[in-house]
Design a protein around this motif. Structure first.
Motif, PDB file in Angstrom:
ATOM      1  N   LEU A 158       0.847  -1.189   0.000  1.00 16.92           N
ATOM      2  CA  LEU A 158       0.000   0.000   0.000  1.00 16.92           C
ATOM      3  C   LEU A 158       0.881   1.237   0.000  1.00 16.92           C
ATOM      4  CD1 LEU A 158      -2.756   1.388   0.205  1.00 16.92           C
ATOM      5  CD2 LEU A 158      -2.656   1.082   2.686  1.00 16.92           C
ATOM      6  N   SER A 159       0.931   1.923  -1.145  1.00 16.44           N
ATOM      7  CA  SER A 159       1.757   3.126  -1.244  1.00 16.44           C
ATOM      8  C   SER A 159       0.971   4.385  -0.895  1.00 16.44           C
ATOM      9  CB  SER A 159       2.309   3.266  -2.666  1.00 16.44           C
ATOM     10  OG  SER A 159       1.263   3.576  -3.569  1.00 16.44           O
ATOM     11  N   GLY A 160      -0.354   4.321  -0.980  1.00 15.93           N
ATOM     12  CA  GLY A 160      -1.164   5.517  -0.805  1.00 15.93           C
ATOM     13  C   GLY A 160      -1.547   6.158  -2.120  1.00 15.93           C
ATOM     14  N   GLY A 161      -1.068   5.588  -3.240  1.00 11.21           N
ATOM     15  CA  GLY A 161      -1.490   6.039  -4.558  1.00 11.21           C
ATOM     16  C   GLY A 161      -2.813   5.395  -4.934  1.00 11.21           C
ATOM     17  N   VAL A 162      -3.400   5.840  -6.030  1.00 11.00           N
ATOM     18  CA  VAL A 162      -4.733   5.363  -6.395  1.00 11.00           C
ATOM     19  C   VAL A 162      -4.718   3.881  -6.770  1.00 11.00           C
ATOM     20  CG1 VAL A 162      -4.494   6.079  -8.813  1.00 11.00           C
ATOM     21  CG2 VAL A 162      -6.766   5.882  -7.800  1.00 11.00           C
ATOM     22  N   ASP A 163      -3.624   3.381  -7.339  1.00 10.08           N
ATOM     23  CA  ASP A 163      -3.602   1.996  -7.811  1.00 10.08           C
ATOM     24  C   ASP A 163      -3.596   1.003  -6.645  1.00 10.08           C
ATOM     25  OD1 ASP A 163      -3.365   3.275 -10.234  1.00 10.08           O
ATOM     26  OD2 ASP A 163      -1.196   3.016 -10.344  1.00 10.08           O
ATOM     27  N   SER A 164      -2.612   1.117  -5.762  1.00  3.44           N
ATOM     28  CA  SER A 164      -2.552   0.187  -4.632  1.00  3.44           C
ATOM     29  C   SER A 164      -3.726   0.399  -3.685  1.00  3.44           C
ATOM     30  CB  SER A 164      -1.229   0.333  -3.877  1.00  3.44           C
ATOM     31  OG  SER A 164      -1.108   1.613  -3.293  1.00  3.44           O
ATOM     32  N   SER A 165      -4.192   1.651  -3.563  1.00  3.83           N
ATOM     33  CA  SER A 165      -5.348   1.922  -2.698  1.00  3.83           C
ATOM     34  C   SER A 165      -6.597   1.256  -3.249  1.00  3.83           C
ATOM     35  CB  SER A 165      -5.563   3.429  -2.560  1.00  3.83           C
ATOM     36  OG  SER A 165      -4.449   4.053  -1.957  1.00  3.83           O
ATOM     37  N   SER A 166      -6.759   1.243  -4.572  1.00  4.34           N
ATOM     38  CA  SER A 166      -7.902   0.577  -5.193  1.00  4.34           C
ATOM     39  C   SER A 166      -7.862  -0.920  -4.935  1.00  4.34           C
ATOM     40  CB  SER A 166      -7.915   0.842  -6.703  1.00  4.34           C
ATOM     41  OG  SER A 166      -8.090   2.217  -6.974  1.00  4.34           O
ATOM     42  N   VAL A 167      -6.679  -1.513  -5.057  1.00  2.49           N
ATOM     43  CA  VAL A 167      -6.540  -2.945  -4.801  1.00  2.49           C
ATOM     44  C   VAL A 167      -6.897  -3.262  -3.356  1.00  2.49           C
ATOM     45  CG1 VAL A 167      -4.876  -4.838  -4.632  1.00  2.49           C
ATOM     46  CG2 VAL A 167      -4.853  -3.333  -6.631  1.00  2.49           C
ATOM     47  N   VAL A 168      -6.401  -2.471  -2.424  1.00  2.27           N
ATOM     48  CA  VAL A 168      -6.701  -2.705  -1.008  1.00  2.27           C
ATOM     49  C   VAL A 168      -8.196  -2.524  -0.742  1.00  2.27           C
ATOM     50  CG1 VAL A 168      -6.367  -1.783   1.322  1.00  2.27           C
ATOM     51  CG2 VAL A 168      -4.386  -2.177  -0.174  1.00  2.27           C
ATOM     52  N   ALA A 169      -8.808  -1.520  -1.355  1.00  2.00           N
ATOM     53  CA  ALA A 169     -10.247  -1.299  -1.163  1.00  2.00           C
ATOM     54  C   ALA A 169     -11.051  -2.505  -1.620  1.00  2.00           C
ATOM     55  CB  ALA A 169     -10.686  -0.059  -1.933  1.00  2.00           C
ATOM     56  N   LEU A 170     -10.705  -3.064  -2.776  1.00  2.69           N
ATOM     57  CA  LEU A 170     -11.436  -4.215  -3.304  1.00  2.69           C
ATOM     58  C   LEU A 170     -11.116  -5.489  -2.525  1.00  2.69           C
ATOM     59  CD1 LEU A 170     -11.047  -3.379  -7.088  1.00  2.69           C
ATOM     60  CD2 LEU A 170     -13.129  -3.164  -5.707  1.00  2.69           C
ATOM     61  N   VAL A 201       1.954 -14.179   0.313  1.00  7.09           N
ATOM     62  CA  VAL A 201       1.472 -13.611  -0.946  1.00  7.09           C
ATOM     63  C   VAL A 201       1.078 -12.161  -0.701  1.00  7.09           C
ATOM     64  CG1 VAL A 201      -0.296 -13.723  -2.736  1.00  7.09           C
ATOM     65  CG2 VAL A 201       0.613 -15.842  -1.762  1.00  7.09           C
ATOM     66  N   ALA A 202       1.503 -11.262  -1.617  1.00  8.75           N
ATOM     67  CA  ALA A 202       1.128  -9.847  -1.497  1.00  8.75           C
ATOM     68  C   ALA A 202       0.654  -9.326  -2.848  1.00  8.75           C
ATOM     69  CB  ALA A 202       2.309  -9.016  -1.008  1.00  8.75           C
ATOM     70  N   LEU A 203      -0.479  -8.641  -2.850  1.00 11.86           N
ATOM     71  CA  LEU A 203      -1.016  -8.039  -4.070  1.00 11.86           C
ATOM     72  C   LEU A 203      -0.454  -6.628  -4.224  1.00 11.86           C
ATOM     73  CD1 LEU A 203      -2.938 -10.448  -3.665  1.00 11.86           C
ATOM     74  CD2 LEU A 203      -4.785  -8.999  -4.499  1.00 11.86           C
ATOM     75  N   SER A 204      -0.135  -6.263  -5.465  1.00 13.91           N
ATOM     76  CA  SER A 204       0.405  -4.930  -5.738  1.00 13.91           C
ATOM     77  C   SER A 204      -0.524  -4.181  -6.690  1.00 13.91           C
ATOM     78  CB  SER A 204       1.803  -5.041  -6.360  1.00 13.91           C
ATOM     79  OG  SER A 204       1.719  -5.320  -7.744  1.00 13.91           O
ATOM     80  N   GLY A 205      -0.231  -2.891  -6.882  1.00 13.49           N
ATOM     81  CA  GLY A 205      -1.046  -2.067  -7.782  1.00 13.49           C
ATOM     82  C   GLY A 205      -0.392  -1.828  -9.131  1.00 13.49           C
ATOM     83  N   ASP A 206       0.613  -2.626  -9.480  1.00 13.55           N
ATOM     84  CA  ASP A 206       1.334  -2.409 -10.732  1.00 13.55           C
ATOM     85  C   ASP A 206       0.447  -2.676 -11.950  1.00 13.55           C
ATOM     86  OD1 ASP A 206       3.956  -1.790  -9.681  1.00 13.55           O
ATOM     87  OD2 ASP A 206       4.027  -3.864  -8.996  1.00 13.55           O
TER      88      ASP A 206
END
Length: 631
Positions: free
Chosen positions: A265-277, A360-365
């Motif tokens: 979780l970087s705080g950018g929109v991509d990783s934040s979207s993944v964490v939200a979902l 396992v860790a999900l990223s926003g790449d």
């Protein structure tokens, strides 16, 4: 997630020494700390290191079909393996495990190479077919998982998940490829169509390769490509819903695991979207982790904390400091080839932090490439609008002159750095974008290289592959052409290499839900205005995530995973800049001019120019050359 390696004899099926295969997989033991396996037969040997994720008890590899005809080693995950298993069982397949690996065996038997079209996931695998006396090598659509290969003088083909697996074989000759050095200096990484070790190749993303007994080594065949059609129909609201549905399915499919799972979780929109979902789909708190910096202007931990609090995650942080420079030798060992993206350092740290709690860790790449999220995309579109106002001859004459006359001002605010813009407008769109994607300019490389090195390169240019990719791109607009080059060159060469090597170095599986191929193809079908509008990239994605994320996350200035190396080389790491100035391995090659190396270091230390990225790049190259070739 695992590491694979092996040997296949193209000519006579000579015996394969299991000890040689073991040496190869031992070199990549970090990729699979939970187990190992070796299988050999006349003319073939397969090896596997396992990081257990799915079917912990029954997924051991190499895995053989019940009749002994097929044997596979596999690195990655097939996310839709359960649905495929149901289909294959209806066809008559009998499964002995609950692993996704066995789906590859039965899928190959039923569909042959067309099985790849049915797999959703990240993968690189090698499948030996005793009946056909062939070895089938395949890599996933976007190149999440790597695969190296080379042919030895005796007709044996080596393959492995990392270069170090091939280097472990005593018969592989180590000789540097100068054109790959040019590629590295130009791009900041060694792209998938090149390798620092002469004769070694990388299977391109979305390609497969079939080795057959008594046949020469063939060229890889493409089995998938992305097409920027820009023809999606529907209202903004309809497209928002479709995009959110694609994202939701992609995230949920990547949450399947028999081990603890979390997210970067970087705080950018991509990783934040993944964490939200993820939070939406999970009954328990999501494990998240972030990396920050001791330079306030580059630190994003406050934004990450905001998202973590919003979704009640179990959140942890690590602050990167100059002391973490000690990781450079670890990074050089992890990447094998030189890698200049300094964000590899914080990426390694965040992987270490994640591994303390999860496997396992999900990223926003992936979203920036597919939805035009980089600043260079905005500039490129704006420049193309300006190009359309002038003829080619007029642009070259007017903007070329302005570009030569305008002073270079690295110290000035960005709007006042017009020299680069004038120079870009004087060039064709593909030439300008290739430079925007680059790391060190052709002019700087020409100053660093000796005349002998320039002559040996014979006109080879790092940027040429980007220009060609854009000219040949299946895209309806210039933005799509630029994004196509991103997905084909930058993404596998830089972003995915960085995440694969740093995560695997600590025994962590990283998954990229925003690179789900169905999601990527949907995004590529969006009209340009849905990708980039009003100077804002990822426009539709930000609209689709409004109900999940606050405005300050959706619309804040993109920072990226930036490492403060410029400051470090003027402070605690000034000694390293001085070491580069003295040349070390770089001067010993005969490729570089010592006076120019010294000039770069001096100009940076004095503050006259910002050469932080170049110094980091030269340092990584210096250490990699020493490690690979003993220079």
């Amino acid at each position: 997630m695992c590491g694979i390696a092996g040997i296949f004899h193209l000519d006579t099926p000579k015996p394969v020494d299991p000890a040689r295969v073991r040496t190869m997989i031992d070199a990549i033991a970090h990729r699979g700390p939970d187990g190992e396996g070796i299988w050999t037969a006349p003319g073939v040997g397969l090896g596997h290191r396992r990081l257990s994720i799915i079917d912990l008890a029954g997924g051991d590899q190499p895995m053989m079909s019940a009749d002994g005809r097929l044997v596979v080693v596999f690195n990655g995950e097939i996310y839709n393996y359960r649905e495929l298993r149901v289909d294959l069982e209806r066809w008559g397949a009998e499964f002995r495990t609950h692993s996704d690996t066995e789906v590859i065996l039965h899928g190959w038997r039923r569909w042959g190479a067309d099985c790849l079209d049915r797999f959703t996931g990240m993968f690189a695998f090698a499948l030996f077919d005793a009946e056909q006396q062939s070895l089938f090598l395949a890599r996933d659509r976007l190149g999440v998982k790597p695969l190296f290969y080379t042919e030895l003088s005796d007709g044996a083909v080596l393959f492995g998940s990392e270069l170090k697996a091939l280097l472990a074989h005593p018969r592989l000759r180590r000789a540097p490829d100068l054109s790959a050095v040019e590629d590295f200096l130009g791009l900041g990484y060694v792209p998938d169509d090149a390798c620092m070790v002469a004769g070694v190749k990388k299977l391109p993303a979305g390609h497969h390769l079939t080795l057959r007994r008594r046949h020469p080594l063939p060229q890889p065949r493409r089995w998938w490509d992305v097409v920027f059609t820009a023809d999606a129909k529907g209202s903004v609201r309809d497209l928002e819903v479709q995009l959110a549905d694609h994202m939701r399915r992609a995230v949920r499919s990547r949450m399947v695991a028999d081990v603890p799972l979390g997210a970067f979780l970087s705080g950018g929109v991509d990783s934040s979207s993944v964490v939200a979902l993820m939070a939406e789909a999970s009954r328990t708190a999501v494990e998240t982790c972030s990396i920050g910096f001791d330079v306030p202007d580059l630190d994003e931990t406050a934004h990450a904390r905001l998202v973590a609090e919003r979704f009640a995650t179990h959140h942890r942080e690590w602050i990167v400091s100059p002391d973490d420079f000690g990781l450079i030798d670890t990074l050089v060992g992890a990447f094998d080839e030189p890698f200049a993206d300094a964000s590899a350092l914080p990426t390694y740290r965040v992987c270490e932090l994640a591994r303390e709690k999860v496997t396992v860790a999900l990223s926003g790449d992936g979203a920036d490439e597919a939805l035009a999220g980089y600043r260079r995309h905005r500039f490129f579109v704006a420049e193309n609008r300006a190009r359309a106002l002038f003829s080619t001859q007029m642009r070259e004459r007017v903007f070329g002159a302005l570009g030569r006359a305008y002073p270079k001002a690295d110290w000035a605010p960005r709007p006042l750095r017009a020299k680069t813009t004038f120079q870009a407008l004087a060039r064709s769109p593909e030439e300008a974008y290739a430079r925007a994607m680059g790391f060190t300019s052709p002019e700087m490389r020409a100053r660093l290289f000796t005349p002998e090195a320039m002559q040996a390169l014979g006109g080879h240019r790092a940027e040429a592959r980007i220009e060609q990719a854009m000219r040949e791109a299946p895209a309806a607009d210039w933005l799509g052409r630029a994004q196509y080059a991103d997905l084909k060159i930058w993404l596998p060469g830089d972003i995915l290499t960085k995440v694969d090597r740093t995560s695997m170095a600590v025994g962590l599986e990283a998954r990229e839900p925003l690179l789900d191929h169905g999601l990527v193809q949907f995004q590529a079908s969006l009209p340009m205005a849905m990708r980039l509008r009003g100077g804002q990239g990822k426009w539709l994605m930000k609209h689709a995530m409004r109900s999940y994320l606050p405005e300050e996350i959706l619309h804040r200035t993109k920072m990226g995973f930036v490492t403060p190396i410029a400051q470090w080389f003027r402070g605690p790491l000034a000694g390293e800049a001085e070491r580069i100035a003295r040349g070390a391995a770089l001067a010993a090659t005969g490729w570089f001019r010592p006076d120019e190396l010294a000039r770069v270091a001096h100009e940076h230390r004095s503050g006259r120019s910002d050469h932080g990225r170049l110094l980091w790049q030269l340092l990584m190259l210096d250490k990699s050359l020493t490690r690979l070739f003993g220079v």
